[in-house]
Design a protein around this motif. Structure first.
Motif, PDB file in Angstrom:
ATOM      1  N   ALA A  51       0.829  -1.208   0.000  1.00  0.00           N
ATOM      2  CA  ALA A  51       0.000   0.000   0.000  1.00  0.00           C
ATOM      3  C   ALA A  51       0.860   1.254   0.000  1.00  0.00           C
ATOM      4  N   VAL A  52       0.282   2.329  -0.546  1.00  0.00           N
ATOM      5  CA  VAL A  52       0.890   3.656  -0.510  1.00  0.00           C
ATOM      6  C   VAL A  52      -0.044   4.562   0.290  1.00  0.00           C
ATOM      7  N   VAL A  53       0.508   5.262   1.276  1.00  0.00           N
ATOM      8  CA  VAL A  53      -0.276   6.164   2.125  1.00  0.00           C
ATOM      9  C   VAL A  53       0.044   7.602   1.739  1.00  0.00           C
ATOM     10  N   VAL A  54      -1.001   8.373   1.432  1.00  0.00           N
ATOM     11  CA  VAL A  54      -0.833   9.810   1.207  1.00  0.00           C
ATOM     12  C   VAL A  54      -0.635  10.431   2.583  1.00  0.00           C
ATOM     13  N   PHE A  55       0.542  11.028   2.790  1.00  0.00           N
ATOM     14  CA  PHE A  55       0.991  11.316   4.144  1.00  0.00           C
ATOM     15  C   PHE A  55       1.465  12.759   4.314  1.00  0.00           C
ATOM     16  N   SER A  56       0.781  13.498   5.198  1.00  0.00           N
ATOM     17  CA  SER A  56       1.141  14.902   5.434  1.00  0.00           C
ATOM     18  C   SER A  56       1.875  15.118   6.746  1.00  0.00           C
ATOM     19  N   GLY A  57       1.874  14.106   7.613  1.00  0.00           N
ATOM     20  CA  GLY A  57       2.443  14.281   8.940  1.00  0.00           C
ATOM     21  C   GLY A  57       1.449  14.822   9.950  1.00  0.00           C
ATOM     22  N   GLY A  58       0.182  14.953   9.554  1.00  0.00           N
ATOM     23  CA  GLY A  58      -0.868  15.431  10.448  1.00  0.00           C
ATOM     24  C   GLY A  58      -1.539  14.297  11.195  1.00  0.00           C
ATOM     25  N   GLN A  59      -2.491  14.660  12.041  1.00  0.00           N
ATOM     26  CA  GLN A  59      -3.189  13.667  12.853  1.00  0.00           C
ATOM     27  C   GLN A  59      -3.827  12.570  12.007  1.00  0.00           C
ATOM     28  N   ASP A  60      -4.604  12.973  11.010  1.00  0.00           N
ATOM     29  CA  ASP A  60      -5.394  11.998  10.255  1.00  0.00           C
ATOM     30  C   ASP A  60      -4.510  11.071   9.419  1.00  0.00           C
ATOM     31  N   SER A  61      -3.560  11.638   8.685  1.00  0.00           N
ATOM     32  CA  SER A  61      -2.743  10.791   7.815  1.00  0.00           C
ATOM     33  C   SER A  61      -1.801   9.909   8.626  1.00  0.00           C
ATOM     34  N   THR A  62      -1.373  10.384   9.804  1.00  0.00           N
ATOM     35  CA  THR A  62      -0.520   9.549  10.651  1.00  0.00           C
ATOM     36  C   THR A  62      -1.309   8.387  11.228  1.00  0.00           C
ATOM     37  N   THR A  63      -2.542   8.657  11.646  1.00  0.00           N
ATOM     38  CA  THR A  63      -3.415   7.570  12.112  1.00  0.00           C
ATOM     39  C   THR A  63      -3.629   6.554  10.997  1.00  0.00           C
ATOM     40  N   CYS A  64      -3.836   7.049   9.786  1.00  0.00           N
ATOM     41  CA  CYS A  64      -4.018   6.151   8.637  1.00  0.00           C
ATOM     42  C   CYS A  64      -2.754   5.365   8.318  1.00  0.00           C
ATOM     43  N   LEU A  65      -1.597   5.976   8.538  1.00  0.00           N
ATOM     44  CA  LEU A  65      -0.340   5.263   8.312  1.00  0.00           C
ATOM     45  C   LEU A  65      -0.216   4.078   9.260  1.00  0.00           C
ATOM     46  N   PHE A  66      -0.527   4.306  10.535  1.00  0.00           N
ATOM     47  CA  PHE A  66      -0.488   3.199  11.493  1.00  0.00           C
ATOM     48  C   PHE A  66      -1.540   2.143  11.153  1.00  0.00           C
ATOM     49  N   TRP A  67      -2.710   2.583  10.725  1.00  0.00           N
ATOM     50  CA  TRP A  67      -3.755   1.641  10.307  1.00  0.00           C
ATOM     51  C   TRP A  67      -3.248   0.773   9.155  1.00  0.00           C
ATOM     52  N   ALA A  68      -2.601   1.418   8.183  1.00  0.00           N
ATOM     53  CA  ALA A  68      -2.091   0.689   7.012  1.00  0.00           C
ATOM     54  C   ALA A  68      -1.008  -0.318   7.411  1.00  0.00           C
ATOM     55  N   MET A  69      -0.182   0.059   8.368  1.00  0.00           N
ATOM     56  CA  MET A  69       0.883  -0.849   8.808  1.00  0.00           C
ATOM     57  C   MET A  69       0.312  -2.120   9.426  1.00  0.00           C
ATOM     58  N   LYS A  70      -0.897  -2.010   9.989  1.00  0.00           N
ATOM     59  CA  LYS A  70      -1.574  -3.191  10.545  1.00  0.00           C
ATOM     60  C   LYS A  70      -2.228  -4.047   9.464  1.00  0.00           C
ATOM     61  N   GLN A  71      -2.628  -3.393   8.376  1.00  0.00           N
ATOM     62  CA  GLN A  71      -3.435  -4.059   7.354  1.00  0.00           C
ATOM     63  C   GLN A  71      -2.623  -4.668   6.222  1.00  0.00           C
ATOM     64  N   PHE A  72      -1.454  -4.095   5.921  1.00  0.00           N
ATOM     65  CA  PHE A  72      -0.719  -4.468   4.712  1.00  0.00           C
ATOM     66  C   PHE A  72       0.679  -4.976   5.019  1.00  0.00           C
ATOM     67  N   LYS A  73       1.161  -5.861   4.170  1.00  0.00           N
ATOM     68  CA  LYS A  73       2.487  -6.456   4.357  1.00  0.00           C
ATOM     69  C   LYS A  73       3.585  -5.416   4.197  1.00  0.00           C
ATOM     70  N   GLU A  74       3.398  -4.505   3.262  1.00  0.00           N
ATOM     71  CA  GLU A  74       4.424  -3.495   2.975  1.00  0.00           C
ATOM     72  C   GLU A  74       3.739  -2.147   2.755  1.00  0.00           C
ATOM     73  N   VAL A  75       4.298  -1.113   3.342  1.00  0.00           N
ATOM     74  CA  VAL A  75       3.706   0.229   3.253  1.00  0.00           C
ATOM     75  C   VAL A  75       4.773   1.245   2.871  1.00  0.00           C
ATOM     76  N   GLU A  76       4.425   2.119   1.929  1.00  0.00           N
ATOM     77  CA  GLU A  76       5.259   3.261   1.599  1.00  0.00           C
ATOM     78  C   GLU A  76       4.413   4.522   1.753  1.00  0.00           C
ATOM     79  N   ALA A  77       5.063   5.641   2.026  1.00  0.00           N
ATOM     80  CA  ALA A  77       4.343   6.898   2.228  1.00  0.00           C
ATOM     81  C   ALA A  77       4.764   7.906   1.173  1.00  0.00           C
ATOM     82  N   VAL A  78       3.828   8.773   0.798  1.00  0.00           N
ATOM     83  CA  VAL A  78       4.143   9.828  -0.162  1.00  0.00           C
ATOM     84  C   VAL A  78       3.646  11.169   0.381  1.00  0.00           C
TER      85      VAL A  78
END
Length: 219
Positions: A6-33
């Motif tokens: 998965a690729v996470v659209v990531f701003s460093g804010g509350q919402d995108s950071t929460t989503c980044l952690f969510w993605a790390m639980k859901q997917f084998k590999e995660v990258e952020a943009v």
């Protein structure tokens, strides 16, 4: 069982950071943009980079400076005040086309790195009226992305129907509430963590946290 990449659209804010952690639980590999559109506070990009580094996430920073030229607003101009929308108008912080462009480029990146999943922290509950945070827009763009590249992308919006209190609840369930509270940047005035307390983003964030913590105490 975890899904693929998965690729996470990531701003460093509350919402995108929460989503980044969510993605790390859901997917084998995660990258952020993260997108550099000459935003008002460069600290936003530094914050995203620091979080990605700490979590060991591969982090892409893409130049989107053209957006700054095309869409002057309070997030790209120091001489435009941050203000809520009045009489049905959008807030001065609305950046026309931002999520359209961000998600389109995230799709191109996902194609290049072999990811089928794209995660974004947009929300239709506490969304300030931004049209590009609506569920109907995301679903429409998902179809368009798939047709444009002939690939089966799935855009995930974990926070779409959550208010800010519920978003804090998700962070707590992921056991990262203090991380999100202390290491993210949501403030329109560029102040980390709890922020300035006065701008619309800080007020929304703080009210959500207060509501969540009071609910937690009651339960």
């Amino acid at each position: 069982m975890k899904q693929e990449k998965a690729v996470v659209v990531f701003s460093g804010g509350q919402d995108s950071t929460t989503c980044l952690f969510w993605a790390m639980k859901q997917f084998k590999e995660v990258e952020a943009v993260t997108f550099d559109y000459n935003q008002r506070h460069r600290l936003e990009i530094d914050c995203a980079k620091q979080i990605a580094d700490e979590l060991g996430i591969k982090h892409h920073i893409l130049d989107m400076s053209l957006l700054n030229q095309l869409a002057p607003n309070a997030l790209t101009r120091d001489d435009i005040a941050v203000s809520d929308g009045e009489e049905g108008e959008l807030p001065s912080t609305f950046v026309p086309g931002r999520n359209l462009l961000f998600l389109s480029f995230a799709g191109v990146l996902a194609s290049q790195v072999g990811a089928k999943h794209i995660i974004t922290g947009v929300c239709e509950t506490d969304f300030s009226g931004y049209p590009d945070c609506r569920d109907i827009f995301i679903k429409s763009l998902n179809v368009t992305l798939n047709l444009s590249m002939d690939q089966p992308f799935v855009i995930h919006t974990p926070l779409m129907w959550m208010n800010k209190a519920e978003a804090w609840g998700m962070a707590d369930e992921l056991d990262v509430l203090e991380f999100v509270r202390n290491k993210t940047l949501t403030c329109y005035n560029g102040i980390m963590a709890d922020g300035c307390g006065d701008c619309p983003a800080c007020k929304l964030r703080r009210k959500g946290l207060d509501d969540y913590l009071s609910q937690k105490v009651k339960n």
